[in-house]
Design an enzyme around this catalytic site. Sequence first.
Site, mmCIF file in Angstrom:
data_model
loop_
_atom_site.group_PDB
_atom_site.id
_atom_site.type_symbol
_atom_site.label_atom_id
_atom_site.label_comp_id
_atom_site.label_asym_id
_atom_site.label_seq_id
_atom_site.Cartn_x
_atom_site.Cartn_y
_atom_site.Cartn_z
ATOM 1 N N GLU A 1 10.133 -8.838 -13.748
ATOM 2 C CA GLU A 1 9.688 -8.572 -15.117
ATOM 3 C C GLU A 1 8.470 -9.432 -15.421
ATOM 4 O O GLU A 1 8.481 -10.647 -15.205
ATOM 5 C CB GLU A 1 10.812 -8.871 -16.102
ATOM 6 N N GLY B 1 16.288 5.014 -30.545
ATOM 7 C CA GLY B 1 17.282 6.037 -30.832
ATOM 8 C C GLY B 1 18.118 6.329 -29.603
ATOM 9 O O GLY B 1 17.586 6.581 -28.527
ATOM 10 N N ARG C 1 15.494 -2.830 -30.756
ATOM 11 C CA ARG C 1 15.272 -3.116 -29.336
ATOM 12 C C ARG C 1 15.709 -4.539 -29.001
ATOM 13 O O ARG C 1 16.310 -4.785 -27.955
ATOM 14 C CB ARG C 1 13.790 -2.923 -28.998
ATOM 15 N N TYR D 1 7.666 16.619 -43.981
ATOM 16 C CA TYR D 1 6.725 17.551 -43.356
ATOM 17 C C TYR D 1 5.463 17.574 -44.211
ATOM 18 O O TYR D 1 5.446 18.113 -45.307
ATOM 19 C CB TYR D 1 7.369 18.931 -43.226
ATOM 20 N N ASP E 1 9.334 5.600 -18.881
ATOM 21 C CA ASP E 1 8.007 5.851 -19.449
ATOM 22 C C ASP E 1 6.914 5.895 -18.391
ATOM 23 O O ASP E 1 5.856 6.491 -18.614
ATOM 24 C CB ASP E 1 7.660 4.776 -20.483
ATOM 25 N N ALA F 1 14.143 6.761 -24.716
ATOM 26 C CA ALA F 1 15.085 5.900 -24.004
ATOM 27 C C ALA F 1 16.132 6.721 -23.271
ATOM 28 O O ALA F 1 16.532 6.389 -22.150
ATOM 29 C CB ALA F 1 15.756 4.939 -24.980
#
EC number: 1.-.-.-
Length: 489
Positions: free
Chosen positions: A37, A51, A111, A213, A305, A318
């Site tokens: 990482e 989500g 997150r 919208y 991603d 996710a």
Amino acid sequence: MAEPNQHYEVIIAGGGIAGVTLALMFEKLDISYFLLEGRDTLESDRGAGIGLQPNGLRILDQLGLVEDIEEATIPLEKWFSYDSEGNLMNDSDAMGQYRDKIGYPVAFIERRKLLPIMVRHIQRTECVKTSARVASIEESEDHVTVTTTDGLSLTADIVVGADGVRSAVRTHIDSKLPEPLTADDYISVACSTVYGMSAPTEGIAPGERFAVYRENQTVIGFTGKDGIVFWFVFENLNRNVPLSQAPRYTEAEAEALCLSVAHTQVTPKLKFGEIYKNSVVAVKIGVEEGVAKGWHTDRAVIVGDAACKTTPAGGQGANQAIESCAVFVNKLMAARKASQSGDKLSSDVVKSVLASYAQERAQPATTALERSQMVGKALLCTPGPATTLVKDMLKLSNEDWLLRAFMALSAAPYLEDVELTARGHLYNKAVEEARAEMARRQRVAKEVKEAEEKESKQAASIKESEQRNEFVGLRNPVQAATGVVEVGS
């Protein structure tokens, strides 16, 4: 820390949602790995809300994470949809039925809360190294060598790029294509967003969601546990900007965009401006989207991603990352079981694993991208079929909404070598029932269409016969009047 000269089955580049998911899968199935990482911790505070939907949660349930996640979340139950004038277009509680009907809810979580939950379940902490970015990748006939920016060199059978939209592993793959590419060839920015979080705000309750919208700028939001509001303000750029030229924004630009929609009605008793006043996070970014052209080489592959970047509007980023990890692991496990016990996978088998994974995930990735683009265009009222389709869906009954939602989830993968929980089996039962109901509806629709076509043909035949008789009558007026045929007629 594991010995630097040790060989692993898989090196994972990236410690976000996809990378940590892979690590947990590998531990569950006894696959040796090493995770790199670039940041100094896996428990990043970057980003806002994530989500989680049933297709992702079913896999996380197999990894023993769902109970911990549910303690930190609350299911979404109510959905408000407004037009640009503040008129309520729809309020639906269909999402509130997900948990009982398909086993898992739709939920939003910070997150910075989700990653620590996942990281706590990692057992082989000695196989994780932070502050280690991939500097180079070299492939040989029997292994791949990954060197990090701090000089660490590791070998493995496979390197997996779970390193995000600016993936170093994908850059390596692109360079090996018959016609080398860059990310600019398939990833672009068509809109910007301010992603934010706000403290609990009167007028929106935990478990509620809203979508507006509206042309050019719009807003969507979700409430999580304790009333925390996760929200996104989208802005149409009206052009596609290559990834390398993606705009960077200031705090002032983020504020200006949020204020432009402050007057927008988001729930019956609340305008967005009140939510924005309570914001604790508000960051403006360009929204990248695209699907990689090349997903693998002989020993390198991408997930999450790095392979498919969708907009937050689709709510599947996710979940698609988790799915891609499951498919890759399924392919790897199938190859391991097919080989002789203890034998290292041959180069040809590794190539086959990566190619099979890429082939299986290419279409779902494209579909996920298209769906997120469709939702984004509809939210911004972009003229075209997407806006019409999404707005038509707002008119669906709960029953029809759930049927379509479950059909969309019906082909989702899971870990084939890890037992499903009772909730996972309920998921499978729900999608089988959805398939049966959809087949019944299609059968009925076909029968109705055939009956209508038959009736139409009969009507046409009768009309044609009547017209023929009228024509004969006009040519033979005596016969038409008396029924007597004239001699010589």
